[in-house]
Design a protein around this motif. Structure first.
Motif, mmCIF file in Angstrom:
data_model
loop_
_atom_site.group_PDB
_atom_site.id
_atom_site.type_symbol
_atom_site.label_atom_id
_atom_site.label_comp_id
_atom_site.label_asym_id
_atom_site.label_seq_id
_atom_site.Cartn_x
_atom_site.Cartn_y
_atom_site.Cartn_z
ATOM 1 N N MET A 204 0.832 -1.205 0.000
ATOM 2 C CA MET A 204 0.000 0.000 0.000
ATOM 3 C C MET A 204 0.865 1.253 0.000
ATOM 4 N N GLY A 205 2.156 1.081 -0.209
ATOM 5 C CA GLY A 205 3.069 2.223 -0.263
ATOM 6 C C GLY A 205 3.183 2.776 -1.670
ATOM 7 N N PRO A 206 4.079 3.729 -1.862
ATOM 8 C CA PRO A 206 4.271 4.311 -3.199
ATOM 9 C C PRO A 206 4.695 3.241 -4.205
ATOM 10 N N GLY A 207 4.143 3.313 -5.405
ATOM 11 C CA GLY A 207 4.469 2.324 -6.429
ATOM 12 C C GLY A 207 3.852 0.967 -6.143
ATOM 13 N N GLY A 208 2.941 0.924 -5.193
ATOM 14 C CA GLY A 208 2.364 -0.355 -4.783
ATOM 15 C C GLY A 208 1.179 -0.784 -5.625
ATOM 16 N N ILE A 209 0.354 -1.618 -5.025
ATOM 17 C CA ILE A 209 -0.693 -2.319 -5.774
ATOM 18 C C ILE A 209 -1.725 -1.381 -6.398
ATOM 19 N N ALA A 210 -1.939 -0.207 -5.774
ATOM 20 C CA ALA A 210 -2.970 0.691 -6.308
ATOM 21 C C ALA A 210 -2.580 1.231 -7.679
ATOM 22 N N ASP A 211 -1.321 1.122 -8.061
ATOM 23 C CA ASP A 211 -0.900 1.592 -9.381
ATOM 24 C C ASP A 211 -1.329 0.649 -10.497
ATOM 25 N N CYS A 212 -1.795 -0.528 -10.142
ATOM 26 C CA CYS A 212 -2.288 -1.436 -11.178
ATOM 27 C C CYS A 212 -3.546 -0.842 -11.781
ATOM 28 N N ALA A 213 -3.627 -0.806 -13.120
ATOM 29 C CA ALA A 213 -4.796 -0.231 -13.777
ATOM 30 C C ALA A 213 -5.547 -1.285 -14.585
ATOM 31 N N ASN A 214 -5.299 -2.544 -14.280
ATOM 32 C CA ASN A 214 -6.112 -3.635 -14.815
ATOM 33 C C ASN A 214 -6.052 -3.804 -16.334
ATOM 34 N N ALA A 215 -4.910 -3.485 -16.947
ATOM 35 C CA ALA A 215 -4.775 -3.740 -18.380
ATOM 36 C C ALA A 215 -4.657 -5.245 -18.631
ATOM 37 N N GLN A 216 -4.221 -5.978 -17.625
ATOM 38 C CA GLN A 216 -4.134 -7.443 -17.664
ATOM 39 C C GLN A 216 -3.166 -7.968 -18.726
ATOM 40 N N ASN A 217 -2.157 -7.175 -19.053
ATOM 41 C CA ASN A 217 -1.138 -7.654 -19.992
ATOM 42 C C ASN A 217 -0.218 -8.683 -19.338
ATOM 43 N N CYS A 218 0.042 -8.496 -18.043
ATOM 44 C CA CYS A 218 1.019 -9.324 -17.331
ATOM 45 C C CYS A 218 0.725 -10.811 -17.510
ATOM 46 N N VAL A 219 -0.551 -11.151 -17.321
ATOM 47 C CA VAL A 219 -0.908 -12.569 -17.313
ATOM 48 C C VAL A 219 -0.722 -13.176 -18.709
ATOM 49 N N LYS A 220 -0.831 -12.341 -19.733
ATOM 50 C CA LYS A 220 -0.648 -12.816 -21.102
ATOM 51 C C LYS A 220 0.837 -13.043 -21.414
ATOM 52 N N ALA A 221 1.699 -12.254 -20.766
ATOM 53 C CA ALA A 221 3.122 -12.286 -21.125
ATOM 54 C C ALA A 221 3.933 -13.240 -20.263
ATOM 55 N N CYS A 222 3.363 -13.729 -19.166
ATOM 56 C CA CYS A 222 4.146 -14.541 -18.229
ATOM 57 C C CYS A 222 4.478 -15.902 -18.834
ATOM 58 N N PRO A 223 5.753 -16.235 -18.958
ATOM 59 C CA PRO A 223 6.118 -17.530 -19.557
ATOM 60 C C PRO A 223 5.759 -18.698 -18.641
ATOM 61 N N LYS A 224 5.557 -18.436 -17.368
ATOM 62 C CA LYS A 224 5.261 -19.515 -16.424
ATOM 63 C C LYS A 224 3.765 -19.652 -16.162
ATOM 64 N N GLU A 225 2.969 -18.923 -16.911
ATOM 65 C CA GLU A 225 1.503 -18.988 -16.804
ATOM 66 C C GLU A 225 1.023 -18.825 -15.365
ATOM 67 N N ILE A 226 1.602 -17.887 -14.672
ATOM 68 C CA ILE A 226 1.196 -17.616 -13.290
ATOM 69 C C ILE A 226 -0.105 -16.805 -13.325
ATOM 70 N N PRO A 227 -1.082 -17.180 -12.492
ATOM 71 C CA PRO A 227 -2.363 -16.446 -12.519
ATOM 72 C C PRO A 227 -2.224 -15.055 -11.893
#
Ligand code: SF4
Ligand code: FES
Lengths: 250, 218
Positions: A204-227
């Motif tokens: 909950m600090g600076p640069g923390g989770i609230a900066d996520c804007a739900n573009a959901q690119n991460c899950v598409k790019a992860c080579p380990k298919e992490i949810p």
């Protein structure tokens, strides 16, 4: 006898962190089951550009060659991928290789990912098992939790999820999906849970989770298919609950 | 470890407030606004009666400022700040979520501009006494008509995607299946709002009151 098939490679090179980048083109002899790391090794064996100029071997990182160490992430034809699992036959040519753009370049394709390591330290992404005396055995982990934890534990800190995230850039110190998912992993562990509050507070600090804007690119790019999007949602819920309870009950 | 109180960073709280304000009160007001304006589909008298009822609520200016203007200003202003801190890369990674991320920013800006103009012309220039004929008159201008349609579509889209974002970002839809359902919910809301909004505009433009016969029946 026909001409040997060639693999054309365009590599973005940079002599050092402060040097200007330049492009070099290579023509390599095709071999079956070639991947991008093999191409870079071939260049190292014979560092000559396509037009016959002698050059230096391309600097890159790699280790395991089986997508478990995370060191070989780079932009291949503009997309963040692991070079060791990028098969030449599946790539349109010329194959463009560039260093990841969200991390400082060390040289050529090697980048400095210490931002991720520092973030992992910030959220205490470890399980405290050392004391001044023998702490004894920790509590057991329910098989159901193990099943949830295992996929999360496969993160190889490659940085692809940060690379593709529009919220990770030079104006924004967002820690990125991998770190949030690691908090979930360590908070899930019965011994790791002893630091759960501090990890959430760091999120909950600076640069923390609230900066996520739900573009959901991460899950598409992860080579380990992490949810990753599940991890972010889950940690979001835990974070605001903790913030609200802390505010209401001190 | 002591039970020390958690101190979330201020940017965390502002960001959460931004996300929440998009649903309540801004999204909720949008729903109310579309609902009360759909009285145009019933008839002119009914619409004016409904408008007057809303225009004569107690503490009007305070309620408007607290529930509508300030939340919209905050949501829009902080939204632009969030936009500036991100860096869209949809040309490199043209995935659906990434498109929604980018479109959410543009539709937000269009909606914000439209709402600013809409409030100015229909709330302030009419001294808060806007009637059916004021809106009808405005919509005779083809540019205003186009701006209304664009404004309605942008706001509806932004709310639909916003609902999806909200459910994900508060962890209310945490699993992949739940997030898929949240996406469907958002799409439905966006579609229904677009449809109702367009019907209202058409109603004013063509003096079309399809639900009017219920009034004349009694
Ligand atoms: S979460 Fe996936 S993409 Fe991100 S660093 Fe870990 S392995 Fe790489
Ligand atoms: S070399 Fe280890 S992941 Fe590619």
């Amino acid at each position: 006898m026909g001409e040997t098939k060639k693999v054309i490679l365009r590599v973005k090179r940079q002599a050092g962190p402060k040097h200007a980048p330049r492009w070099e083109e290579f023509a390599l002899n095709w071999r079956p089951a070639m991947n991008v790391i093999i191409c870079l090794r071939d260049i190292a064996e014979n560092p000559v550009t396509r037009d016959g100029k002698k050059t230096t071997p391309v600097t890159y990182e790699s280790n395991c060659l089986e997508e478990v160490c995370g060191s070989c992430a780079m932009l291949i034809n503009g997309k963040a991928r692991m070079a060791c699992s990028a098969l030449v036959d599946s790539l349109p040519q010329p194959i463009r290789l560039e260093p990841l753009s969200k991390f400082p370049v060390v040289r050529d394709l090697a980048v400095d990912r210490s931002f991720m390591f520092e973030s992992l330290k910030r959220v205490k992404a470890w399980i405290p098992i050392d004391g001044t005396y023998d702490l004894g055995e920790g509590p057991r982990m329910a098989p159901e939790t193990q099943e949830q934890a295992y996929p999360l534990s496969r993160c190889i800190s490659c940085g692809n999820c940060l690379e593709v995230c529009p919220q990770v850039n030079e104006n924004n110190a967002f820690v990125g999906a991998a770190i949030i998912s690691q908090v979930r992993l360590f908070n899930m562990h019965p011994t790791g849970a002893m630091h759960a509050r501090e990890r959430l507070e760091a999120l909950m600090g600076p640069g923390g989770i609230a900066d996520c804007a739900n573009a959901q690119n991460c899950v598409k790019a992860c080579p380990k298919e992490i949810p990753l999007t599940e991890s972010i949602a889950e940690m979001n819920r835990q974070a605001w609950k903790q913030a609200l309870l802390g505010w209401l009950f001190g | 470890m002591s039970a020390a109180a958690t101190r979330p960073d201020r940017s965390y709280l502002l960001r959460k407030l931004h996300s929440l304000s998009g649903i309540v009160p801004v999204g909720a007001f949008l729903a109310e606004h579309f609902w009360s304006n759909s009285y145009a589909l019933v008839g002119v008298a009914k619409y004016n009666e409904k408008s007057q009822e809303l225009q004569t609520i107690p503490f009007r200016v305070i309620v408007e400022a607290a529930v509508i203007w300030l939340p919209i200003l905050y949501h829009g202003g902080y939204g632009v700040y969030i936009w500036l801190k991100g860096k869209s890369n949809v040309s490199d990674y043209p995935w659906v979520g990434n498109w929604l991320y980018t479109l959410q920013r543009y539709t937000g800006l269009v909606a914000f501009a439209f709402i600013g103009w809409h409030v100015w012309t229909e709330r302030f220039l009419t001294q808060g006494k806007s009637t059916y004929s004021d809106v009808e008159h405005a919509l005779r201008n083809p540019y205003y008509l186009a701006f209304y349609v664009i404004g309605v579509l942008a706001s509806s889209f932004h709310l639909g995607v916003g609902i999806w974002n909200f459910l994900c970002k508060w962890g209310l839809a945490a699993t992949v299946q739940a997030q898929r359902a949240a996406g469907k919910l958002g799409a439905t809301v966006g579609f229904v709002f677009s449809l109702v909004g367009i019907l209202i505009v058409v109603s004013f433009r063509l003096n079309w009151h399809p639900f009017g016969h219920f009034v004349t029946l009694k």
